[in-house]
Design a protein around this motif. Structure first.
Motif, PDB file in Angstrom:
ATOM      1  N   TRP A 172       1.042  -1.456  -0.178  1.00 57.86           N
ATOM      2  CA  TRP A 172      -0.003  -0.043  -0.165  1.00 57.86           C
ATOM      3  C   TRP A 172       0.931   1.405   0.398  1.00 57.86           C
ATOM      4  O   TRP A 172       0.390   1.769  -0.034  1.00 57.86           O
ATOM      5  CB  TRP A 172      -1.035  -0.038   1.564  1.00 57.86           C
ATOM      6  CG  TRP A 172      -1.718  -0.608   1.187  1.00 57.86           C
ATOM      7  CD1 TRP A 172      -2.266  -1.876   1.898  1.00 57.86           C
ATOM      8  CD2 TRP A 172      -3.230  -0.494   0.562  1.00 57.86           C
ATOM      9  NE1 TRP A 172      -3.719  -2.757   1.902  1.00 57.86           N
ATOM     10  CE2 TRP A 172      -3.825  -2.092   0.569  1.00 57.86           C
ATOM     11  CE3 TRP A 172      -3.807   0.175  -0.413  1.00 57.86           C
ATOM     12  CZ2 TRP A 172      -5.222  -2.568   0.367  1.00 57.86           C
ATOM     13  CZ3 TRP A 172      -5.039  -0.609  -0.967  1.00 57.86           C
ATOM     14  CH2 TRP A 172      -5.713  -1.473  -0.822  1.00 57.86           C
ATOM     15  N   SER A 173       2.217   1.437  -0.332  1.00 54.93           N
ATOM     16  CA  SER A 173       3.083   2.111   0.375  1.00 54.93           C
ATOM     17  C   SER A 173       2.756   3.067  -0.962  1.00 54.93           C
ATOM     18  O   SER A 173       2.606   4.844  -0.444  1.00 54.93           O
ATOM     19  CB  SER A 173       4.161   1.973  -0.623  1.00 54.93           C
ATOM     20  OG  SER A 173       4.363   0.845  -0.818  1.00 54.93           O
ATOM     21  N   ARG A 174       2.163   3.101  -2.434  1.00 58.54           N
ATOM     22  CA  ARG A 174       2.331   4.470  -3.428  1.00 58.54           C
ATOM     23  C   ARG A 174       1.241   5.108  -2.646  1.00 58.54           C
ATOM     24  O   ARG A 174       0.845   6.140  -2.827  1.00 58.54           O
ATOM     25  CB  ARG A 174       1.908   3.837  -4.221  1.00 58.54           C
ATOM     26  CG  ARG A 174       1.323   4.883  -5.644  1.00 58.54           C
ATOM     27  CD  ARG A 174       1.190   4.288  -6.972  1.00 58.54           C
ATOM     28  NE  ARG A 174      -0.507   3.687  -6.306  1.00 58.54           N
ATOM     29  CZ  ARG A 174      -1.767   4.215  -6.457  1.00 58.54           C
ATOM     30  NH1 ARG A 174      -1.260   5.701  -6.599  1.00 58.54           N
ATOM     31  NH2 ARG A 174      -2.133   3.535  -6.410  1.00 58.54           N
ATOM     32  N   PHE A 175      -0.316   3.958  -2.374  1.00 57.98           N
ATOM     33  CA  PHE A 175      -1.638   4.969  -2.112  1.00 57.98           C
ATOM     34  C   PHE A 175      -1.487   5.676  -1.007  1.00 57.98           C
ATOM     35  O   PHE A 175      -1.996   6.891  -0.833  1.00 57.98           O
ATOM     36  CB  PHE A 175      -2.360   4.044  -2.349  1.00 57.98           C
ATOM     37  CG  PHE A 175      -3.960   4.466  -1.749  1.00 57.98           C
ATOM     38  CD1 PHE A 175      -4.581   4.722  -2.667  1.00 57.98           C
ATOM     39  CD2 PHE A 175      -4.347   3.429  -0.638  1.00 57.98           C
ATOM     40  CE1 PHE A 175      -5.955   5.161  -2.594  1.00 57.98           C
ATOM     41  CE2 PHE A 175      -5.666   3.459  -0.343  1.00 57.98           C
ATOM     42  CZ  PHE A 175      -6.389   5.144  -1.136  1.00 57.98           C
ATOM     43  N   ALA A 176      -0.748   4.932   0.517  1.00 62.88           N
ATOM     44  CA  ALA A 176      -0.492   5.436   1.588  1.00 62.88           C
ATOM     45  C   ALA A 176       0.135   6.960   1.180  1.00 62.88           C
ATOM     46  O   ALA A 176       0.283   8.176   1.519  1.00 62.88           O
ATOM     47  CB  ALA A 176       0.404   4.507   2.396  1.00 62.88           C
ATOM     48  N   HIS A 177       0.977   6.995   0.455  1.00 62.92           N
ATOM     49  CA  HIS A 177       1.963   8.038   0.394  1.00 62.92           C
ATOM     50  C   HIS A 177       0.634   9.003   0.200  1.00 62.92           C
ATOM     51  O   HIS A 177       0.997  10.445   0.047  1.00 62.92           O
ATOM     52  CB  HIS A 177       3.133   8.289  -0.455  1.00 62.92           C
ATOM     53  CG  HIS A 177       3.893   8.445  -0.892  1.00 62.92           C
ATOM     54  ND1 HIS A 177       4.775   9.713  -0.052  1.00 62.92           N
ATOM     55  CD2 HIS A 177       3.974  10.193  -2.427  1.00 62.92           C
ATOM     56  CE1 HIS A 177       5.541  10.947  -0.648  1.00 62.92           C
ATOM     57  NE2 HIS A 177       4.458  11.196  -1.563  1.00 62.92           N
ATOM     58  N   ALA A 178      -0.001   9.110  -1.575  1.00 69.00           N
ATOM     59  CA  ALA A 178      -0.374   9.840  -1.907  1.00 69.00           C
ATOM     60  C   ALA A 178      -1.709  10.397  -0.614  1.00 69.00           C
ATOM     61  O   ALA A 178      -2.705  11.253  -1.233  1.00 69.00           O
ATOM     62  CB  ALA A 178      -1.506   9.000  -2.906  1.00 69.00           C
ATOM     63  N   TYR A 180      -5.072  12.258   5.446  1.00 72.43           N
ATOM     64  CA  TYR A 180      -5.611  10.506   6.057  1.00 72.43           C
ATOM     65  C   TYR A 180      -4.207  10.484   6.923  1.00 72.43           C
ATOM     66  O   TYR A 180      -3.177  10.760   6.446  1.00 72.43           O
ATOM     67  CB  TYR A 180      -5.886  10.173   5.034  1.00 72.43           C
ATOM     68  CG  TYR A 180      -7.517  10.485   5.053  1.00 72.43           C
ATOM     69  CD1 TYR A 180      -8.549  10.285   4.986  1.00 72.43           C
ATOM     70  CD2 TYR A 180      -7.225  11.251   3.317  1.00 72.43           C
ATOM     71  CE1 TYR A 180      -9.353  11.344   4.967  1.00 72.43           C
ATOM     72  CE2 TYR A 180      -8.329  11.445   2.756  1.00 72.43           C
ATOM     73  CZ  TYR A 180      -9.780  11.418   3.213  1.00 72.43           C
ATOM     74  OH  TYR A 180     -10.761  12.315   2.624  1.00 72.43           O
ATOM     75  N   GLN A 181      -4.148   9.750   7.469  1.00 74.92           N
ATOM     76  CA  GLN A 181      -3.163   8.856   8.558  1.00 74.92           C
ATOM     77  C   GLN A 181      -3.638   7.331   7.951  1.00 74.92           C
ATOM     78  O   GLN A 181      -4.979   6.884   8.265  1.00 74.92           O
ATOM     79  CB  GLN A 181      -3.850   9.008  10.023  1.00 74.92           C
ATOM     80  CG  GLN A 181      -2.506   8.829  11.311  1.00 74.92           C
ATOM     81  CD  GLN A 181      -3.279   8.427  11.985  1.00 74.92           C
ATOM     82  OE1 GLN A 181      -4.262   8.090  12.884  1.00 74.92           O
ATOM     83  NE2 GLN A 181      -1.982   8.525  12.795  1.00 74.92           N
ATOM     84  N   ALA A 182      -2.638   7.131   7.436  1.00 71.76           N
ATOM     85  CA  ALA A 182      -3.083   5.619   6.506  1.00 71.76           C
ATOM     86  C   ALA A 182      -2.145   4.462   7.538  1.00 71.76           C
ATOM     87  O   ALA A 182      -0.785   5.320   7.796  1.00 71.76           O
ATOM     88  CB  ALA A 182      -2.219   5.646   5.339  1.00 71.76           C
ATOM     89  N   ILE A 183      -2.954   3.825   8.287  1.00 71.71           N
ATOM     90  CA  ILE A 183      -2.344   2.760   8.794  1.00 71.71           C
ATOM     91  C   ILE A 183      -2.219   1.427   8.387  1.00 71.71           C
ATOM     92  O   ILE A 183      -3.738   0.663   7.956  1.00 71.71           O
ATOM     93  CB  ILE A 183      -3.269   2.851  10.145  1.00 71.71           C
ATOM     94  CG1 ILE A 183      -3.423   3.945  11.210  1.00 71.71           C
ATOM     95  CG2 ILE A 183      -2.553   1.620  11.004  1.00 71.71           C
ATOM     96  CD1 ILE A 183      -4.806   4.527  11.594  1.00 71.71           C
ATOM     97  N   PRO A 193      -1.809  14.594  -5.473  1.00 75.04           N
ATOM     98  CA  PRO A 193      -2.547  15.050  -4.130  1.00 75.04           C
ATOM     99  C   PRO A 193      -1.430  15.642  -3.020  1.00 75.04           C
ATOM    100  O   PRO A 193      -1.453  15.981  -1.866  1.00 75.04           O
ATOM    101  CB  PRO A 193      -3.251  14.366  -3.967  1.00 75.04           C
ATOM    102  CG  PRO A 193      -2.402  12.981  -4.622  1.00 75.04           C
ATOM    103  CD  PRO A 193      -2.809  13.342  -5.844  1.00 75.04           C
ATOM    104  N   GLU A 194      -0.102  14.950  -3.242  1.00 71.96           N
ATOM    105  CA  GLU A 194       0.749  14.460  -1.972  1.00 71.96           C
ATOM    106  C   GLU A 194       1.769  16.045  -2.134  1.00 71.96           C
ATOM    107  O   GLU A 194       2.430  15.674  -1.608  1.00 71.96           O
ATOM    108  CB  GLU A 194       2.052  13.034  -2.281  1.00 71.96           C
ATOM    109  CG  GLU A 194       3.124  13.805  -3.904  1.00 71.96           C
ATOM    110  CD  GLU A 194       1.972  13.412  -4.973  1.00 71.96           C
ATOM    111  OE1 GLU A 194       2.544  12.963  -6.113  1.00 71.96           O
ATOM    112  OE2 GLU A 194       0.711  12.742  -5.046  1.00 71.96           O
ATOM    113  N   GLN A 213      -5.813  -0.209 -12.259  1.00 66.88           N
ATOM    114  CA  GLN A 213      -5.733   0.729 -12.891  1.00 66.88           C
ATOM    115  C   GLN A 213      -5.688   2.204 -11.120  1.00 66.88           C
ATOM    116  O   GLN A 213      -6.567   2.733 -10.591  1.00 66.88           O
ATOM    117  CB  GLN A 213      -6.898   1.009 -12.833  1.00 66.88           C
ATOM    118  CG  GLN A 213      -7.404   0.655 -14.677  1.00 66.88           C
ATOM    119  CD  GLN A 213      -6.884   1.616 -15.213  1.00 66.88           C
ATOM    120  OE1 GLN A 213      -6.137   3.036 -15.191  1.00 66.88           O
ATOM    121  NE2 GLN A 213      -7.020   0.486 -17.181  1.00 66.88           N
ATOM    122  N   PRO A 214      -3.951   2.424 -10.927  1.00 72.39           N
ATOM    123  CA  PRO A 214      -4.204   3.347  -9.622  1.00 72.39           C
ATOM    124  C   PRO A 214      -4.993   4.602 -10.348  1.00 72.39           C
ATOM    125  O   PRO A 214      -5.384   5.133  -8.371  1.00 72.39           O
ATOM    126  CB  PRO A 214      -2.556   3.140 -10.022  1.00 72.39           C
ATOM    127  CG  PRO A 214      -1.893   3.139 -11.321  1.00 72.39           C
ATOM    128  CD  PRO A 214      -3.228   2.464 -11.823  1.00 72.39           C
TER     129      PRO A 214
END
Length: 549
Positions: free
Chosen positions: A34-40, A45-48, A307-308, A253-254
């Motif tokens: 999930w690293s790419r999505f968590a970075h975005a 948000y706080q991604a856990i 968005p990052e 399809q990220p």
């Protein structure tokens, strides 16, 4: 970080701040998946991201700790340690099953659910028994042959056929992540947490009242059928089928995955009870790295997808925007173009200062550029209306982009302003001269000289935007305006836009207007007579055409 729970020690990655979102990976994956999505997500948000038992760096003490119920209890302990009462859950495949199980057991701890290619388990004891037999065969293969041989076999499953279309680099990245797991871990996970071993949660679906987004890929028919049936039982769910994707949508399809999930999280965060907002199906027609290009019923939506960095643009972003706008210009099925930014925090915050070099913004070719000026001119001369759909910050170069659009529809959280003189920059073209035409010289000088920021109401009062709507109504209102324009004469709109540009853009504007007039003239019988006479080597007969007063 490591969270010690009753069953062992869970490895957890935490990024960002804001609404907590728990990310649960699929079988053979890890929190790293999930690293790419968590970075975005991290700016909103706080991604856990949690390594589930048997995967990544999580270590559990005994086989009992692998059961679905025990894993859910461990996740609850993790949230307690993090002092999080309620969180959104996003789960892929096995992680989706886990998220759904957690919601069934601890519904008060879940604000919303995103289930990607997931199921509530198997309905009958016989189905579970047969699946357990096949899972045990695969488990034995893992234990005897090792992770690499198993990965070879796993990657050949029809479920992952669509991933063969990914780049070699991406496929190698996915494979590398799978190979980091151990034989013992994967075997124990499959044996005790597989679909054959977990309880069925079909009967509890009707009790889950939190908003649920069910995502499936169009090439994954098995899970399309499962999601269709789940949607009927869940009180507040909607099923979205993503085009040109198989089982792993966030990989295949990220951009589409990011957009749909972020919109869903935003709506649920704003306490919107109905989720019908997802029923508008934008179709992603072109693939880019920094932007999204989508269409819906004659509308092209071009979104900056960074968005990052608050959707700041770099040279690659601008090149892709120019390509997308040129494509929309030439597509006869498109009548209106929307320019937006992914997420609700920013439309565009201008040039990415981290790549600003000597003489401009430096891209991969090491050439300093100000190619956003080319983009500004393109937006002006495209013979179709262009609407800026603004949420969050429209600052600096992002402010200029909304200014050069024909119309601006702003969300009530929009913030406008300039930063140029504060960061050693300015826009002496459309960003200042045309801005003064719109809102008057005194106000334009205030914006540039003081670098203040203005909310949506202030922008509306000064004539900088056309209307302001609540954030959750922004896209609906924008589409409504687009649909009204699509009912109008495209030639009339083309000439009105060109005429207004001619008034402000000097000879360049006049040239555009003249070009549009020439195009229209070429469609007349009078012009065709001149062309045909030349080709037929005869004298043209222009006397047959009327001379209107």
């Amino acid at each position: 970080m490591i969270c010690h729970v009753k069953g062992g020690a869970y490895h957890v990655n935490i990024t960002g701040s804001g609404l907590p979102v728990v990310l649960l990976h699929g079988f053979t994956g890890s929190a790293e998946s999930w690293s790419r999505f968590a970075h975005a997500l991290k700016y909103d948000y706080q991604a856990i991201s949690i390594d589930l038992p048997g995967h990544g760096q999580t270590i559990v003490r005994d086989e009992q700790s692998f059961s679905m119920e025990h894993v859910c209890e461990s996740i609850k302990e993790i949230l307690d340690q993090l002092e999080i009462g309620q969180a959104a859950f996003i789960g892929y495949s096995m992680g989706g099953r886990t998220a759904l199980a957690f919601a069934s057991i601890y519904p008060d701890r879940v604000s919303s659910l995103v289930l990607e290619s997931a199921s509530p388990g198997l309905k009958t004891a016989e189905e579970r028994h047969q699946r357990k037999i096949s899972d045990e065969e695969l488990t034995s293969f893992i234990e005897k042959e090792g992770v690499e041989r198993f990965t070879d076999r796993w990657e050949q499953l029809p479920l992952f056929d669509s991933q063969k279309q990914l780049s070699l680099q991406k496929r190698q990245e996915i494979r590398s992540g799978r190979l980091k797991n151990s034989e013992e871990g994967l075997a124990a996970s499959l044996r005790h947490m597989g679909t054959g071993s977990q309880p069925s949660y079909w009967e509890s679906l009707h009790t889950l009242h939190m908003p649920v987004l069910l995502l499936t890929g169009e090439w994954d028919q098995k899970f399309i059928n499962i999601a269709t049936e789940m949607e009927k039982s869940l009180p507040n769910a909607i099923h979205q089928n993503i085009l040109q994707s198989g089982h792993a949508i966030q990989v295949e399809q990220p951009g589409k995955f990011d957009t749909m999930v972020r919109e869903f999280l935003l709506k649920t965060q704003l306490h919107i009870k109905e989720v019908s907002f997802m029923t508008r199906e934008w179709v992603q027609e072109r693939n880019y790295e920094d932007i999204l290009y989508e269409t819906y019923n004659g509308i092209a939506k071009i979104s900056i997808n960074r968005p990052e960095v608050r959707n700041a643009f770099r040279p690659k972003t601008v090149m892709e925007l120019i390509d997308a706008f040129a494509y929309a210009r030439d597509d006869s099925s498109v009548g209106v173009i929307v320019l937006a930014g992914v997420g609700d925090k920013a439309f565009c915050s201008g040039g990415d200062q981290s790549v600003r070099g000597h003489g401009g913004y430096v891209g991969e070719d090491e050439i300093p550029r100000l190619n956003v000026l080319d983009l500004q001119r393109l937006i002006r001369v495209i013979p179709k209306p262009v609407i800026a759909m603004v949420s969050g910050y429209a600052i600096g170069g992002g402010h200029v982009l909304h200014v050069v659009c024909d119309l601006t529809i702003a969300a009530d959280n929009a913030i406008f302003g300039q930063t140029g003189p504060k960061v050693g920059s300015f826009d002496a073209g459309y960003g200042s001269g045309y801005l003064a035409r719109i809102i008057g010289h005194k106000k334009a000088r205030e914006i540039w000289f003081l670098c203040r920021q203005y909310d949506a109401k202030e922008a509306l009062d000064m004539g900088l935007v056309n209307t302001v709507v609540p954030l959750d109504q922004l896209e609906d209102e924008t589409v409504k305006w687009c649909e009204e324009m699509l009912e109008k004469s495209p030639t009339a709109l083309r000439f009105v836009k060109a005429a207004m540009n001619a008034d402000t853009d000097g000879l360049a504007g006049l040239q555009q207007f003249a070009g549009d007039a020439t195009l229209l003239y070429y469609t007349t019988d009078e012009a065709k007579e001149g062309r045909d006479a030349f080709k037929e080597k005869r004298k043209p007969d222009f006397g047959q055409f009327p001379r209107f007063p």
